[in-house]
Design a protein around this motif. Structure first.
Motif, PDB file in Angstrom:
ATOM      1  N   PRO A  97       0.833  -1.209   0.000  1.00 53.18           N
ATOM      2  CA  PRO A  97       0.000   0.000   0.000  1.00 53.18           C
ATOM      3  C   PRO A  97       0.867   1.258   0.000  1.00 53.18           C
ATOM      4  O   PRO A  97       1.697   1.437   0.912  1.00 53.18           O
ATOM      5  CB  PRO A  97      -0.801  -0.117   1.303  1.00 53.18           C
ATOM      6  CG  PRO A  97      -0.787  -1.574   1.637  1.00 53.18           C
ATOM      7  CD  PRO A  97       0.540  -2.069   1.154  1.00 53.18           C
ATOM      8  N   PRO A  98       0.724   2.146  -0.974  1.00 53.47           N
ATOM      9  CA  PRO A  98       1.524   3.373  -0.984  1.00 53.47           C
ATOM     10  C   PRO A  98       1.351   4.201   0.289  1.00 53.47           C
ATOM     11  O   PRO A  98       2.292   4.879   0.720  1.00 53.47           O
ATOM     12  CB  PRO A  98       0.996   4.119  -2.213  1.00 53.47           C
ATOM     13  CG  PRO A  98       0.469   3.043  -3.110  1.00 53.47           C
ATOM     14  CD  PRO A  98      -0.107   2.023  -2.190  1.00 53.47           C
ATOM     15  N   ALA A  99       0.169   4.130   0.914  1.00 49.07           N
ATOM     16  CA  ALA A  99      -0.073   4.896   2.137  1.00 49.07           C
ATOM     17  C   ALA A  99       0.563   4.250   3.361  1.00 49.07           C
ATOM     18  O   ALA A  99       0.605   4.867   4.433  1.00 49.07           O
ATOM     19  CB  ALA A  99      -1.580   5.071   2.360  1.00 49.07           C
TER      20      ALA A  99
ATOM     21  N   GLU B 181      -3.505 -13.976 -12.197  1.00 45.22           N
ATOM     22  CA  GLU B 181      -4.940 -13.681 -12.232  1.00 45.22           C
ATOM     23  C   GLU B 181      -5.302 -12.301 -11.701  1.00 45.22           C
ATOM     24  O   GLU B 181      -6.468 -11.921 -11.756  1.00 45.22           O
ATOM     25  CB  GLU B 181      -5.704 -14.767 -11.472  1.00 45.22           C
ATOM     26  CG  GLU B 181      -5.535 -16.140 -12.104  1.00 45.22           C
ATOM     27  CD  GLU B 181      -6.446 -17.206 -11.517  1.00 45.22           C
ATOM     28  OE1 GLU B 181      -7.350 -16.854 -10.729  1.00 45.22           O
ATOM     29  OE2 GLU B 181      -6.257 -18.395 -11.851  1.00 45.22           O
ATOM     30  N   GLY B 182      -4.330 -11.563 -11.154  1.00 43.01           N
ATOM     31  CA  GLY B 182      -4.656 -10.223 -10.685  1.00 43.01           C
ATOM     32  C   GLY B 182      -3.768  -9.776  -9.544  1.00 43.01           C
ATOM     33  O   GLY B 182      -2.609 -10.201  -9.434  1.00 43.01           O
ATOM     34  N   PHE B 183      -4.338  -8.934  -8.671  1.00 46.56           N
ATOM     35  CA  PHE B 183      -3.557  -8.281  -7.621  1.00 46.56           C
ATOM     36  C   PHE B 183      -4.319  -8.340  -6.297  1.00 46.56           C
ATOM     37  O   PHE B 183      -5.533  -8.554  -6.264  1.00 46.56           O
ATOM     38  CB  PHE B 183      -3.285  -6.820  -7.988  1.00 46.56           C
ATOM     39  CG  PHE B 183      -2.526  -6.648  -9.281  1.00 46.56           C
ATOM     40  CD1 PHE B 183      -1.142  -6.569  -9.278  1.00 46.56           C
ATOM     41  CD2 PHE B 183      -3.207  -6.576 -10.497  1.00 46.56           C
ATOM     42  CE1 PHE B 183      -0.444  -6.420 -10.476  1.00 46.56           C
ATOM     43  CE2 PHE B 183      -2.514  -6.424 -11.686  1.00 46.56           C
ATOM     44  CZ  PHE B 183      -1.125  -6.343 -11.676  1.00 46.56           C
ATOM     45  N   SER B 184      -3.574  -8.128  -5.209  1.00 46.15           N
ATOM     46  CA  SER B 184      -4.201  -8.103  -3.890  1.00 46.15           C
ATOM     47  C   SER B 184      -3.520  -7.065  -3.023  1.00 46.15           C
ATOM     48  O   SER B 184      -2.434  -6.567  -3.338  1.00 46.15           O
ATOM     49  CB  SER B 184      -4.109  -9.487  -3.225  1.00 46.15           C
ATOM     50  OG  SER B 184      -2.767  -9.778  -2.859  1.00 46.15           O
ATOM     51  N   PHE B 185      -4.156  -6.740  -1.901  1.00 39.99           N
ATOM     52  CA  PHE B 185      -3.536  -5.903  -0.882  1.00 39.99           C
ATOM     53  C   PHE B 185      -4.214  -6.181   0.444  1.00 39.99           C
ATOM     54  O   PHE B 185      -5.288  -6.791   0.506  1.00 39.99           O
ATOM     55  CB  PHE B 185      -3.629  -4.407  -1.227  1.00 39.99           C
ATOM     56  CG  PHE B 185      -5.019  -3.825  -1.202  1.00 39.99           C
ATOM     57  CD1 PHE B 185      -5.633  -3.453  -0.003  1.00 39.99           C
ATOM     58  CD2 PHE B 185      -5.735  -3.627  -2.375  1.00 39.99           C
ATOM     59  CE1 PHE B 185      -6.916  -2.909   0.022  1.00 39.99           C
ATOM     60  CE2 PHE B 185      -7.011  -3.074  -2.371  1.00 39.99           C
ATOM     61  CZ  PHE B 185      -7.597  -2.722  -1.161  1.00 39.99           C
ATOM     62  N   HIS B 186      -3.583  -5.733   1.506  1.00 35.56           N
ATOM     63  CA  HIS B 186      -4.212  -5.733   2.824  1.00 35.56           C
ATOM     64  C   HIS B 186      -3.837  -4.438   3.511  1.00 35.56           C
ATOM     65  O   HIS B 186      -2.666  -4.081   3.574  1.00 35.56           O
ATOM     66  CB  HIS B 186      -3.774  -6.916   3.678  1.00 35.56           C
ATOM     67  CG  HIS B 186      -4.485  -6.967   4.999  1.00 35.56           C
ATOM     68  ND1 HIS B 186      -5.740  -7.532   5.138  1.00 35.56           N
ATOM     69  CD2 HIS B 186      -4.154  -6.491   6.218  1.00 35.56           C
ATOM     70  CE1 HIS B 186      -6.135  -7.405   6.394  1.00 35.56           C
ATOM     71  NE2 HIS B 186      -5.193  -6.780   7.066  1.00 35.56           N
TER      72      HIS B 186
END
Length: 453
Positions: free
Chosen positions: A161-163, A193-198
Motif C-alpha cells: 500500500p503506498p499509504a 490472475e490479478g492483484f491483492s492488498f491488505h
C-alpha cells in the motif's frame, strides 16, 4: 446526592444467545467439562457470509468471499464454508490441510502470508489454490516449482500500500513492474490472475482508493497478455459490538480509577467496539466510494473492466457467532471492590496481545436467585500465578455479588478472541469449543470436530 454509575459497555442485545444462556445449558456444560469453554453458533456465520454475498449481488459486481481462517481455529466454520461454497483464506500448511480435509475445494482457497514455505506452495499448486505472491524471490520459487510439478500456479501479486510504505508486506511499484515481466515470461508455468492488498485499520475510502489502482493495474497486465481479471481487498471489515451512545459514554467516563491496580488505557488502546459502518455494510461503502474521490464508484469500475472482487473477512464473518464461558473459582475483597478468579486464563481473550482490554461487559449467570443482594463491582483474574493474568482489569458492575460456581459469559468472542493466544499454561486444559444449533425446537450441542491445540 446521585451516585454516578460506573462506566459499562453492554453488547448489543442478542435474544438468540439469551435463549441458550438462560436455558440451563451453560451450567450443564460447565459441570461436564470442569473448566471454561466456548460456544459456537454456525448459523450466524452462514448469515454473515450471505450478507457479504448479497452486497456484491446488489452492486452487480462478481465476487467471492473467503473466510480468514486465522480468526478462529474451529472446524465448524470450515465445515460451513464447504457446504455453502464460501472460500477460505489460509497462511500455513496446517491451515491449508485443515481446509482441504473438511471439504473445501482447492480452487476456493486463497493462500496469503509472507515467504511461504515450499511445502505450502507445493500443496497449493497441486490443489489449484490461488496464491498471493508477497515478494520477488517468492515468485521465482513459485515459477520453478510450477515447472517442476508440470502444473500451472495460480497467483495474485500483492501490492505494497503506498499509504503504508513501511509495511513489510507486498511489492512496491518497481517490484510490481518486474513481477509482471516475470509472469509474462513464465506464462506457461503461472496464471497471473490479478492483484491483492491488505490495509491496516477499518476505513473504507482507502480500500476503495487502492482497489481503483489495482483495477488499472489489471488493465496494464492484460496489455502484456496476462489474465488479470480479479483483485483482492483483504479484510478489515469492522464489527459493531455495542451501541453508539454506550460506546461514547464509556470512552468519556472511563479512567484509571475504574481499573484494578489503577491501570490506565487511552481510547487509542481499544478496538473500536462501535462502528457505524460494519460488516457487509462496510463492503457496500467500499463499492459505492469513488476511488481517490473522483470518477465513477468502484462498483462501476469493476463491472466496466470485468474485474472480480475478492475479500477475506475474518472477524466480520464471526460477528455474534460465539461466546466464552468461565466459572468463578474464588472471590476476594480489595479496596471497595471484588477480585474474581475464574477457571481459565486471559489467554482466551486475545486483546491481551495488544496490552488492551476486551470491553463488552461479561454477563453473570448465578447458580441461584439472590433477592436482596446488592450490586458489586469486580475485576476478573485468571487462574495462574501471574499478576498480568487479568481477563478484565475493569471493575465491572454486576447486579449481584458473584459467588464460586457462578458463570461469567463474555459475548461475541468468536472473532480473534477465542484461540489466537490460548496455551495450556500451568497444564490447564484449553477450553473446548461447543457447537450449538437448533432442530425441531430443541437446542442441541456437540463438540467441535477439531481438538484444541
Amino acid at each position: 446526592m446521585a451516585v454516578t454509575p460506573p462506566p459499562s459497555l453492554p453488547a448489543h442485545p442478542d435474544p438468540r444467545l439469551d435463549s441458550i444462556l438462560y436455558g440451563g445449558l451453560p451450567h450443564d456444560l460447565a459441570y461436564a467439562f470442569g473448566g471454561p469453554f466456548h460456544l459456537l453458533l454456525p448459523e450466524r456465520f452462514d448469515a454473515n457470509a450471505a450478507a457479504f454475498r448479497t452486497a456484491l449481488e446488489e452492486s452487480g459486481v462478481e465476487g467471492r468471499v473467503h473466510y480468514a481462517k486465522k480468526a478462529n481455529k474451529a472446524a465448524a466454520w470450515i465445515e460451513r464454508c464447504a457446504v455453502t461454497g464460501t472460500g477460505v483464506d489460509v497462511a500455513s500448511t496446517g491451515e491449508l490441510r485443515e481446509s482441504l480435509g473438511h471439504g473445501v475445494r482447492g480452487e476456493d482457497v486463497v493462500v496469503t502470508g509472507p515467504a511461504k514455505a515450499d511445502d505450502l506452495l507445493r500443496i497449493a499448486v497441486l490443489q489449484g489454490c490461488l496464491i498471493a505472491v508477497d515478494a520477488l524471490d517468492e515468485l521465482d520459487r513459485l515459477v520453478a516449482l510450477a515447472h517442476a510439478l508440470g502444473r500451472p500456479a495460480r497467483l495474485l501479486l500483492r501490492r505494497l500500500p503506498p499509504a503504508q510504505p513501511h509495511s513489510r508486506f507486498g511489492l512496491d511499484e518497481t517490484e510490481i513492474a518486474t513481477a509482471l515481466q516475470l509472469c509474462a515470461a513464465a506464462a506457461g508455468a503461472v496464471r497471473m490472475e490479478g492483484f491483492s492488498f491488505h490495509l491496516s485499520g477499518y476505513a473504507t475510502q482507502p480500500r476503495a482508493d487502492l482497489a481503483g489502482e489495482l483495477v488499472e493495474l489489471c488493465l496494464k497486465a492484460r496489455a502484456m497478455g496476462l489474465r488479470a481479471d480479479r483483485i483482492s481487498i483483504g479484510g478489515g471489515f469492522a464489527v459493531d459490538y455495542a451501541a453508539a451512545g454506550d460506546w461514547e459514554r464509556f470512552l468519556a467516563e472511563q479512567g484509571p480509577a475504574d481499573y484494578h491496580a489503577g491501570k490506565s488505557f487511552t481510547a487509542a488502546d481499544f478496538y473500536p467496539y462501535h462502528s457505524p459502518v460494519a460488516g457487509a455494510d462496510a463492503l457496500r461503502a467500499v463499492l459505492t466510494a469513488r476511488p481517490s474521490g473522483t470518477g465513477a464508484p468502484l462498483a462501476d469500475r469493476l463491472r466496466e473492466a470485468g474485474v472480480m472482487l475478492l475479500m477475506e473477512p475474518g472477524r466480520a464473518l464471526l460477528d455474534r457467532a460465539g461466546c466464552t464461558v468461565f466459572r468463578v473459582q474464588g472471590v476476594k475483597e480489595r479496596d471497595g471492590y471484588a477480585i474474581l478468579t475464574v477457571d481459565g486464563t486471559s489467554l482466551s481473550l486475545s486483546e491481551q496481545w495488544f496490552d488492551s482490554e476486551y470491553l463488552p461487559d461479561p454477563v453473570l449467570l448465578p447458580t441461584d436467585a439472590r433477592p436482596g443482594d446488592s450490586p458489586v463491582r469486580a475485576c476478573v483474574g485468571g487462574a495462574t500465578c501471574l499478576e498480568s493474568d487479568m481477563l478484565t482489569w475493569r471493575k465491572v458492575a454486576f447486579p449481584v455479588r458473584p459467588r464460586p460456581g457462578d458463570l461469567l459469559v463474555y459475548p461475541n468472542t468468536a472473532g480473534y478472541q477465542m484461540d489466537s493466544n490460548e496455551s495450556p499454561f500451568h497444564d490447564l486444559a484449553l477450553p473446548p469449543k461447543v457447537v450449538v444449533d437448533e432442530a425441531d425446537g430443541r437446542i442441541r450441542w456437540r463438540l467441535d470436530r477439531r481438538p484444541p491445540s
